[in-house]
Design a protein around this motif. Structure first.
Motif, PDB file in Angstrom:
ATOM      1  N   ASP A   6       1.037  -1.488   5.051  1.00  0.00           N
ATOM      2  CA  ASP A   6       0.939  -1.495   5.366  1.00  0.00           C
ATOM      3  C   ASP A   6       2.328  -0.510   5.844  1.00  0.00           C
ATOM      4  O   ASP A   6       3.777  -0.420   5.645  1.00  0.00           O
ATOM      5  CB  ASP A   6       1.537  -2.827   6.975  1.00  0.00           C
ATOM      6  CG  ASP A   6       2.204  -2.645   8.101  1.00  0.00           C
ATOM      7  OD1 ASP A   6       2.316  -1.115   8.684  1.00  0.00           O
ATOM      8  OD2 ASP A   6       2.496  -3.554   8.849  1.00  0.00           O
ATOM      9  N   SER A   7       2.300   1.104   5.923  1.00  0.00           N
ATOM     10  CA  SER A   7       3.738   2.185   5.981  1.00  0.00           C
ATOM     11  C   SER A   7       4.393   1.614   7.183  1.00  0.00           C
ATOM     12  O   SER A   7       5.239   1.695   6.682  1.00  0.00           O
ATOM     13  CB  SER A   7       2.000   3.538   6.535  1.00  0.00           C
ATOM     14  OG  SER A   7       1.822   4.065   4.907  1.00  0.00           O
ATOM     15  N   SER A   8       4.168   1.414   8.448  1.00  0.00           N
ATOM     16  CA  SER A   8       4.508   1.178   9.424  1.00  0.00           C
ATOM     17  C   SER A   8       6.250  -0.386   9.022  1.00  0.00           C
ATOM     18  O   SER A   8       7.067   0.145   9.470  1.00  0.00           O
ATOM     19  CB  SER A   8       4.316   0.528  10.474  1.00  0.00           C
ATOM     20  OG  SER A   8       3.612  -0.599  10.206  1.00  0.00           O
ATOM     21  N   ALA A   9       5.859  -1.104   7.805  1.00  0.00           N
ATOM     22  CA  ALA A   9       6.761  -1.691   7.282  1.00  0.00           C
ATOM     23  C   ALA A   9       7.271  -1.825   5.961  1.00  0.00           C
ATOM     24  O   ALA A   9       7.992  -2.147   5.949  1.00  0.00           O
ATOM     25  CB  ALA A   9       5.503  -3.361   7.464  1.00  0.00           C
ATOM     26  N   GLN A  15       8.365   4.752   2.448  1.00  0.00           N
ATOM     27  CA  GLN A  15       7.540   5.452   2.840  1.00  0.00           C
ATOM     28  C   GLN A  15       7.279   7.339   3.104  1.00  0.00           C
ATOM     29  O   GLN A  15       6.067   7.593   2.818  1.00  0.00           O
ATOM     30  CB  GLN A  15       8.158   5.039   4.789  1.00  0.00           C
ATOM     31  CG  GLN A  15       7.917   3.755   5.700  1.00  0.00           C
ATOM     32  CD  GLN A  15       8.486   3.748   6.967  1.00  0.00           C
ATOM     33  OE1 GLN A  15       9.176   5.002   6.972  1.00  0.00           O
ATOM     34  NE2 GLN A  15       8.191   2.698   7.361  1.00  0.00           N
ATOM     35  N   GLU A  19       4.799   9.566   2.118  1.00  0.00           N
ATOM     36  CA  GLU A  19       4.355  10.295   2.309  1.00  0.00           C
ATOM     37  C   GLU A  19       4.169  11.712   1.512  1.00  0.00           C
ATOM     38  O   GLU A  19       3.900  12.659   1.080  1.00  0.00           O
ATOM     39  CB  GLU A  19       5.292  10.963   3.416  1.00  0.00           C
ATOM     40  CG  GLU A  19       5.645  12.054   4.522  1.00  0.00           C
ATOM     41  CD  GLU A  19       6.822  12.779   5.204  1.00  0.00           C
ATOM     42  OE1 GLU A  19       7.320  13.155   5.084  1.00  0.00           O
ATOM     43  OE2 GLU A  19       7.207  11.344   5.910  1.00  0.00           O
TER      44      GLU A  19
END
Length: 91
Positions: A6-9, A15, A19
């Motif tokens: 889960d990239s958002s966490a 992160q 990217e």
């Protein structure tokens, strides 16, 4: 291919790595370095080995080009070449 994480966490550094280099590579970096503090040198090339290569590749006029290529200043390249000349005079 399904995402494994889960990239958002993620922590901000992970992160950014995801990217820049992708999920799989970021996970490899995490597996290898997690828990470690990593400090990256400001130069890509090692000063000593770059100096050796500069001496080999110098053609009499390409100090600026070699400096740009190895990420060092033209002044540093000139000093490397001058040290080489002074060492030869001492012999």
């Amino acid at each position: 291919m399904a995402k494994l994480i889960d990239s958002s966490a993620l922590q901000p550094v992970y992160q950014k790595l995801e990217e820049l280099i992708g999920e799989d590579s970021m996970l490899k970096v995490f597996d290898y370095y997690h828990g470690s503090q990593v400090s990256l040198p400001s130069h890509l090339y090692n000063r000593n080995t770059a100096a050796i290569q500069i001496r080999k590749r110098y053609n009499g006029t390409n100090q600026a080009e070699l400096g740009r290529y190895y990420g060092y200043s033209q002044r540093w390249v000139v000093n490397v070449l001058a040290e080489d000349k002074s060492a030869k005079k001492e012999e």
